[in-house]
Design an enzyme around this catalytic site. Sequence first.
Site, PDB file in Angstrom:
ATOM      1  N   PHE A 229       3.619   0.852   8.972  1.00 31.16           N
ATOM      2  CA  PHE A 229       3.637   1.902   7.947  1.00 31.16           C
ATOM      3  C   PHE A 229       4.625   2.986   8.350  1.00 31.16           C
ATOM      4  O   PHE A 229       4.949   3.145   9.536  1.00 31.16           O
ATOM      5  CB  PHE A 229       2.231   2.479   7.689  1.00 31.16           C
ATOM      6  CG  PHE A 229       1.622   3.223   8.841  1.00 31.16           C
ATOM      7  CD1 PHE A 229       1.816   4.598   8.994  1.00 31.16           C
ATOM      8  CD2 PHE A 229       0.827   2.565   9.777  1.00 31.16           C
ATOM      9  CE1 PHE A 229       1.240   5.290  10.044  1.00 31.16           C
ATOM     10  CE2 PHE A 229       0.246   3.248  10.829  1.00 31.16           C
ATOM     11  CZ  PHE A 229       0.452   4.610  10.968  1.00 31.16           C
TER      12      PHE A 229
ATOM     13  N   HIS B 169      -2.410   4.524  16.848  1.00 30.34           N
ATOM     14  CA  HIS B 169      -1.339   3.651  16.365  1.00 30.34           C
ATOM     15  C   HIS B 169      -0.091   3.860  17.219  1.00 30.34           C
ATOM     16  O   HIS B 169       0.228   4.988  17.613  1.00 30.34           O
ATOM     17  CB  HIS B 169      -1.006   3.953  14.893  1.00 30.34           C
ATOM     18  CG  HIS B 169      -2.139   3.677  13.953  1.00 30.34           C
ATOM     19  ND1 HIS B 169      -2.340   2.463  13.362  1.00 30.34           N
ATOM     20  CD2 HIS B 169      -3.154   4.491  13.527  1.00 30.34           C
ATOM     21  CE1 HIS B 169      -3.408   2.512  12.588  1.00 30.34           C
ATOM     22  NE2 HIS B 169      -3.920   3.737  12.675  1.00 30.34           N
TER      23      HIS B 169
ATOM     24  N   GLN C 207       2.880   1.305   3.361  1.00 25.86           N
ATOM     25  CA  GLN C 207       2.553   0.245   4.320  1.00 25.86           C
ATOM     26  C   GLN C 207       3.043  -1.112   3.800  1.00 25.86           C
ATOM     27  O   GLN C 207       2.984  -1.401   2.610  1.00 25.86           O
ATOM     28  CB  GLN C 207       1.041   0.195   4.563  1.00 25.86           C
ATOM     29  CG  GLN C 207       0.615  -0.814   5.623  1.00 25.86           C
ATOM     30  CD  GLN C 207      -0.851  -0.694   5.957  1.00 25.86           C
ATOM     31  OE1 GLN C 207      -1.456   0.366   5.740  1.00 25.86           O
ATOM     32  NE2 GLN C 207      -1.446  -1.749   6.492  1.00 25.86           N
TER      33      GLN C 207
ATOM     34  N   ASN D 189      -2.969  -1.481  12.268  1.00 23.12           N
ATOM     35  CA  ASN D 189      -3.876  -2.361  13.026  1.00 23.12           C
ATOM     36  C   ASN D 189      -5.276  -2.294  12.452  1.00 23.12           C
ATOM     37  O   ASN D 189      -5.568  -1.509  11.534  1.00 23.12           O
ATOM     38  CB  ASN D 189      -3.860  -2.007  14.511  1.00 23.12           C
ATOM     39  CG  ASN D 189      -4.246  -0.561  14.769  1.00 23.12           C
ATOM     40  OD1 ASN D 189      -5.205  -0.045  14.178  1.00 23.12           O
ATOM     41  ND2 ASN D 189      -3.513   0.111  15.651  1.00 23.12           N
TER      42      ASN D 189
ATOM     43  N   ARG E  53       0.842  -1.204   0.000  1.00 16.69           N
ATOM     44  CA  ARG E  53       0.000   0.000   0.000  1.00 16.69           C
ATOM     45  C   ARG E  53       0.865   1.237   0.000  1.00 16.69           C
ATOM     46  O   ARG E  53       1.803   1.340   0.799  1.00 16.69           O
ATOM     47  CB  ARG E  53      -0.924  -0.007   1.226  1.00 16.69           C
ATOM     48  CG  ARG E  53      -2.018   1.045   1.207  1.00 16.69           C
ATOM     49  CD  ARG E  53      -2.845   0.946   2.469  1.00 16.69           C
ATOM     50  NE  ARG E  53      -3.952   1.881   2.487  1.00 16.69           N
ATOM     51  CZ  ARG E  53      -4.638   2.233   3.571  1.00 16.69           C
ATOM     52  NH1 ARG E  53      -4.306   1.697   4.745  1.00 16.69           N
ATOM     53  NH2 ARG E  53      -5.645   3.090   3.505  1.00 16.69           N
TER      54      ARG E  53
ATOM     55  N   LEU F  65      -4.225  10.491  13.480  1.00 20.92           N
ATOM     56  CA  LEU F  65      -3.966   9.118  13.902  1.00 20.92           C
ATOM     57  C   LEU F  65      -3.391   9.039  15.313  1.00 20.92           C
ATOM     58  O   LEU F  65      -3.099   7.932  15.788  1.00 20.92           O
ATOM     59  CB  LEU F  65      -3.010   8.434  12.922  1.00 20.92           C
ATOM     60  CG  LEU F  65      -3.514   8.288  11.486  1.00 20.92           C
ATOM     61  CD1 LEU F  65      -2.451   7.612  10.627  1.00 20.92           C
ATOM     62  CD2 LEU F  65      -4.816   7.498  11.443  1.00 20.92           C
TER      63      LEU F  65
ATOM     64  N   PHE G   3       1.133  10.691   2.277  1.00 24.14           N
ATOM     65  CA  PHE G   3       0.492  10.185   3.488  1.00 24.14           C
ATOM     66  C   PHE G   3       1.364   9.110   4.135  1.00 24.14           C
ATOM     67  O   PHE G   3       1.980   9.354   5.177  1.00 24.14           O
ATOM     68  CB  PHE G   3      -0.896   9.647   3.159  1.00 24.14           C
ATOM     69  CG  PHE G   3      -1.611   9.056   4.350  1.00 24.14           C
ATOM     70  CD1 PHE G   3      -1.426   9.569   5.637  1.00 24.14           C
ATOM     71  CD2 PHE G   3      -2.482   7.992   4.186  1.00 24.14           C
ATOM     72  CE1 PHE G   3      -2.086   9.008   6.731  1.00 24.14           C
ATOM     73  CE2 PHE G   3      -3.147   7.430   5.281  1.00 24.14           C
ATOM     74  CZ  PHE G   3      -2.948   7.939   6.545  1.00 24.14           C
TER      75      PHE G   3
END
Length: 319
Positions: A121, A134, A71, A110, A63, A130, A68
């Site tokens: 990531f 995380h 991952q 997660n 990903r 976030l 951003f």
Amino acid sequence: MARPRVFFDVAVDGNSVGRVVFELYSDTAPTTCENFRALCTGEKGLSALSERPLYYKNSIIHRSIKDFMIQGGDFAKRNGSGGESIYGGTFADEDLTRPLDAEGLLCMANKGPNTNGSQFFVTLRACPHLNGKHVVFGRVIRGYQEVIQKIAEVPADEKDRPGVPVTIANCGELMMRSKVQDIPDKVKKEERHVQGESHSETARKHTKRRHKHRSRSRSGEESGEEEQSGRRHHHKQNRRKRDRPQSPARPQDGENSEKETEEQYDSRLEREEKERLEAQRIKELERLKRMRGDVPPTNGVRFKGRGRMKFIDPELRRD
């Protein structure tokens, strides 16, 4: 205590783009850091649940969202729906107080609270939305511009999957170089004393070995009459004293330590001892040959061994 460091060697479409190095926050998230470190080294072997290697090597970045994050870590299904921790399945969150306030932060991916597995990531910018969701357990300390940015520049499809394979070709842990500390004089003296004892022990072994060789050579070289054996033995010992080479001096501490190791020194002494014994044996054989050539006829009396005689009748010999 120094924080552990791990690395990824990344390849894009089969071509190496470089190495990225992470520093792990083992002081605030030790369980999470140990999970990531062990997955980098592959030291845990096969999973008891999936029977797959617990290892990031050859897994992919599945990903990538520009500006951003990127991952990866799904070594089981390679699509973002798999992966597991070294503890079996998932494990609980640790430190959620550290904010995602910069680029290059290493975070656990997660599916909700306390569902950490193997996926991670790396942030490409600050992600305040976030925070508290995380675990931030590391950061990129080398290779962000050279590697992470190149991964982010790979075109992705509508599901944010890179258009070409982005692979972790190799990974592992980097060991910190320990600083060399000066040894106190007392410790140096003790080391020299121990080295001297080992040198004297080696010299004693060589002396015993030489004595064994001499006893064997003497028992094999004695021959001739009993009357002359004493004189020959005396001459032989004098000749050995003259011909014996001096024992090579052991190298002092700091001298030639790199040129000759302990094993090389032992083998050289043994080789020189064998050469000396062989030369001595050849010299003795030549001397015995000369003696036999000078012995006058004995009228049928033949000497055998140490003074034993056997009479051979000349008349019978003629027949």
